[in-house]
Design a protein around this motif. Sequence first.
Motif, PDB file in Angstrom:
ATOM      1  N   ARG A   1     -43.286 -37.264  23.804  1.00 14.31           N
ATOM      2  CA  ARG A   1     -43.606 -36.162  22.889  1.00 14.31           C
ATOM      3  C   ARG A   1     -43.224 -34.821  23.489  1.00 14.31           C
ATOM      4  O   ARG A   1     -42.679 -33.953  22.803  1.00 14.31           O
ATOM      5  N   ARG A  30     -44.846 -27.094  16.835  1.00 13.62           N
ATOM      6  CA  ARG A  30     -44.666 -27.908  15.634  1.00 13.62           C
ATOM      7  C   ARG A  30     -44.025 -29.253  15.962  1.00 13.62           C
ATOM      8  O   ARG A  30     -44.407 -30.286  15.410  1.00 13.62           O
ATOM      9  N   THR A  64     -46.646 -31.409  17.534  1.00 17.22           N
ATOM     10  CA  THR A  64     -47.577 -31.933  16.531  1.00 17.22           C
ATOM     11  C   THR A  64     -46.944 -33.066  15.730  1.00 17.22           C
ATOM     12  O   THR A  64     -47.570 -34.105  15.489  1.00 17.22           O
ATOM     13  N   ALA A  65     -45.677 -32.858  15.326  1.00 17.09           N
ATOM     14  CA  ALA A  65     -44.989 -33.905  14.560  1.00 17.09           C
ATOM     15  C   ALA A  65     -44.794 -35.157  15.407  1.00 17.09           C
ATOM     16  O   ALA A  65     -44.952 -36.288  14.918  1.00 17.09           O
ATOM     17  N   GLY A 119     -46.234 -38.827  14.692  1.00 14.82           N
ATOM     18  CA  GLY A 119     -45.357 -39.996  14.665  1.00 14.82           C
ATOM     19  C   GLY A 119     -45.790 -41.064  15.649  1.00 14.82           C
ATOM     20  O   GLY A 119     -45.712 -42.261  15.363  1.00 14.82           O
TER      21      GLY A 119
END
Length: 393
Positions: free
Chosen positions: A24, A205, A208-209, A213
């Motif tokens: 991430r 962002r 967070t996405a 996921g």
Amino acid sequence: MEDGTRRPPRPRLPAGPAAAVGERMAAANAVASASDRGARVAAVTIALAWHVAIGLPAVLGAWSDLAAPAVVGVAWLVTAAVGGLAGVRLLRGAPLPTRRLAAVLLLVDAAVFAAAGERHLFTAANWVWSGLAWFFLLVLWGRPVGWLLALLGMHAVIALGEVLGHGVTGPADLTRYAMYFYGTSSLPVAVFVGAAAIAALARDRASTAAAAGAVAAERVAADRAREDRRARLALVSGTAEEVLAALAAGHADPADPEVRRRCVLAAARLRRLIAESDDVPDPLLHELRAAADLADRNGLPIELIAIGVPPDLPVEVRRRLADPLTAALADARRWARLTVVAGPDEVVVSLVSPDHDGPDATGPPGADEAGPVEHVHERDGEIRWTQTRWRRT
């Protein structure tokens, strides 16, 4: 049991949470870098275009009226070189010698103010007023905004020193000085802060996405693992249920060689099905070793020879490769030789053992075995030979 291949060391598997966090963060940093690159291109373009299109014509137009035109010209060239170096490094993502370049620009700042003279103190020929802040921006890119404010503060002190040195101390002149400093510094500061804010926002962002996921992927993986466990439990139950039910009902005699053979076959299949869920580099070899190890513990001398490394095969393909061999191994007598020959596009597994009286444990190939896995079983009174083959289609 003898293994004819050198097993590669088992790789260290990354920890699930740590690997997920690392992935991430890498995704978020990639998004932030892509966003930041656009701002870098804009800053480099503005600085060099302003320096060439506005600063250079003004210097050349006032060349004869400057107090020391050669100093102004050399300073312009030095600043262009610093901008070119900073621009190339920024666009390539390479580090900059920030302190050295900042010191060079401050020297240029002081030299141009002194060399422009009182007549051109507030004209475009004194190009450091309008253009130098953009080069401060380039050499300090990626640094905290406090560094830029400190450099602009030094620039203001140098300018104020020249204004006071020339005796231009009237209220209108000091107001003009303040407006020049504010007007030429506010836009570079806004670009610098805005680029950093956009990159941070893009990183947040993206993080967070990526986290969302990852949660969705973990949920899908958990559902798939649960379904796999259910399917494996059904296979395990079906493997042993018939034998255990017959023994419990008294319809099967434990002393009967055929009953013992069925028990050995059920145990071998159970062992292989359990090995399917192990996380190992070579799942097919691991499952075959589990079946061979059980046969070895039951007193059957067995030789396992592995040549090559099997590719990553689906569980269903591995089952169809290993099941006939597991059944034949449960029926083997005196000795057995299990061979695995693997390549990137083909895997062949074969078992050779002495022939003996009694039915074949594997039987003829089923009707559904005309697919990617072929099954051959032969016997000639001396040798039993069972082979399964997978080819990439």
